[in-house]
Design an enzyme around this catalytic site. Structure first.
Site, short mmCIF file in Angstrom:
data_model
loop_
_atom_site.label_atom_id
_atom_site.label_comp_id
_atom_site.label_asym_id
_atom_site.label_seq_id
_atom_site.Cartn_x
_atom_site.Cartn_y
_atom_site.Cartn_z
N LYS A 1 0.47 -1.09 -0.08
CA LYS A 1 -0.07 0.07 0.16
C LYS A 1 1.22 1.15 0.08
CE LYS A 1 -3.57 2.63 2.77
NZ LYS A 1 -4.67 2.35 3.85
N LYS B 1 -1.94 -1.40 -3.83
CA LYS B 1 -2.67 -0.25 -4.24
C LYS B 1 -2.10 0.72 -4.19
CE LYS B 1 -5.56 2.07 -0.26
NZ LYS B 1 -6.66 2.07 0.86
C1 PBG Z 1 -7.81 3.49 5.66
C2 PBG Z 1 -7.48 3.41 4.14
C3 PBG Z 1 -7.95 4.16 2.75
C4 PBG Z 1 -8.01 3.84 1.86
C5 PBG Z 1 -8.91 2.56 2.55
N1 PBG Z 1 -8.10 1.77 3.81
C6 PBG Z 1 -6.70 5.65 3.19
C7 PBG Z 1 -6.00 6.17 3.82
O1 PBG Z 1 -4.83 4.89 3.36
O2 PBG Z 1 -5.03 6.80 3.63
C8 PBG Z 1 -8.00 4.01 0.50
C9 PBG Z 1 -8.76 4.14 -0.05
C10 PBG Z 1 -9.30 4.39 -1.27
O3 PBG Z 1 -9.02 5.39 -1.42
O4 PBG Z 1 -10.77 4.22 -1.79
N2 PBG Z 1 -6.28 3.15 6.25
ZN ZN Z 2 -5.56 4.17 7.98
#
Ligand code: PBG
Ligand code: ZN
Length: 324
Positions: free
Chosen positions: A195, A248
């Site tokens: 991520k 992601k």
């Molecule tokens: C929470 C989380 C996020 C997303 C999914 N779970 C945001 C982040 O890490 O700031 C992003 C999902 C999206 O942008 O569609 N940690």
């Molecule tokens: Zn988070």
């Protein structure tokens, strides 16, 4: 042999021929639809930053989940917006928080639908970080226990798959151990393994009010410049017990999807995130692109890159379009 004997256009001459030789097929069964759950009752409100997506109160989330299931989409990914925030994010493991309530109601009403629950603290902490603040940083180890507690509360509510998105080191192991100790050996973990610290999460943070109040997430989410490190993160999560790994965002990271798919044996998911969706919706609203064709082409590209499944806000539209 080459031209004029070889003519690739022969196999493109009709839809029948193109269909016969098609290498990648997008199916409703590949998709996971994200669902946002907010406090209250009788609420179904469009998310301003994600047109076509809604905030649902737990009671209204049931009908939305049933619609997803009836469309042939096998799974939802649920996100909660809490009633309260505090320093430790204690709303995350509160059995009375909206997402726990919604999971219970959805599982009762649509038992066959797979409920994947996002486990993180950022919607629940007053500072908006994904872990505890301590020692002047986002403190890894004390956070693990809270993530495990949160996962257990989601499973108690009825979640089938736990999806930790916090990017703390060791959280998959901590969650696996906690689940097993509680007898939940059949609950899977879908880890947000690779991520990245991405600007593409902007519309999501607006949707769930989870932007960090100071600093950013770059001490825990990955540097967009790194690919080898993604393979390391993925390998560690699998070792710790991840059943499925997520890359992601998707679009700017399709090379990572391909490398991960070629390296591991577990199923690979990719997350077509909020910023990717919002850009398409904005351009479509302007009449600058053909939304249907753009979405199907984009999702097909993600599958072609190696994704076994795609988490996408386009899922319901895509299924409608796939069915013609
Ligand atoms: C929470 C989380 C996020 C997303 C999914 N779970 C945001 C982040 O890490 O700031 C992003 C999902 C999206 O942008 O569609 N940690
Ligand atoms: Zn988070």
């Amino acid at each position: 042999m080459t031209y004029p004997t070889i003519r690739p256009r022969r196999l493109r001459a009709s839809e029948g021929l193109r269909s016969l030789v098609r290498e990648t097929r997008l199916n409703p069964a590949d998709l996971i639809y994200p669902l946002f759950v907010v406090p209250g009752n009788r609420i179904k409100e469009e998310v301003p930053s994600l047109p076509g997506c809604y905030h649902y109160s737990p009671d209204m989330a049931v009908a939305a989940a049933a619609e997803v299931y009836e469309a042939g989409i096998p799974a939802i990914l649920v996100f909660g917006v809490p009633e309260y925030k505090d320093e430790r994010g204690s709303g995350a493991w509160d059995q009375e928080s909206p997402v726990q309530k919604a999971i219970t109601r959805i599982k009762a009403a649509v038992p066959e639908l797979i409920i994947v629950s996002d486990v993180c603290l950022c919607q629940y902490t007053s500072h908006g970080h994904c872990g505890l603040i301590g020692n002047g940083c986002v403190d890894n180890d004390p956070t693990l226990e809270l993530l495990a507690k949160t996962a257990l509360s989601h499973v108690a509510a009825g979640a089938d798959i736990i999806a930790p998105s916090d990017m703390m080191d060791g959280r998959v192991q901590a969650i696996r151990e906690a689940l097993d100790a509680a007898g939940h050996t059949q609950v899977s973990i879908m880890a947000y393994a690779a991520k990245y610290a991405s600007a593409y999460y902007g519309p999501f943070r607006d949707a769930v009010n989870s932007a960090p109040q100071f600093g950013d997430r770059r001490t825990y989410q990955m540097d967009p410049a790194n690919a080898r490190e993604a393979l390391k993160e993925v390998a560690l999560d699998i070792e710790e017990g991840a059943d499925i790994v997520i890359v992601k965002p998707a679009l700017a990271y399709l090379d990572i999807v391909r490398q991960v798919r070629d390296t591991v044996t577990v199923p690979v998911a990719t997350y077509n995130v909020s910023g990717e969706y919002a850009m398409v919706k904005a351009a479509a609203a302007k009449g600058w692109i053909d939304e249907r064709r753009i979405v199907l082409e984009t999702l097909t590209g993600m599958k072609r890159a190696g994704a076994d499944m795609i988490i996408t806000y386009h899922a319901l539209d895509a299924v409608r379009w796939l069915r013609g």
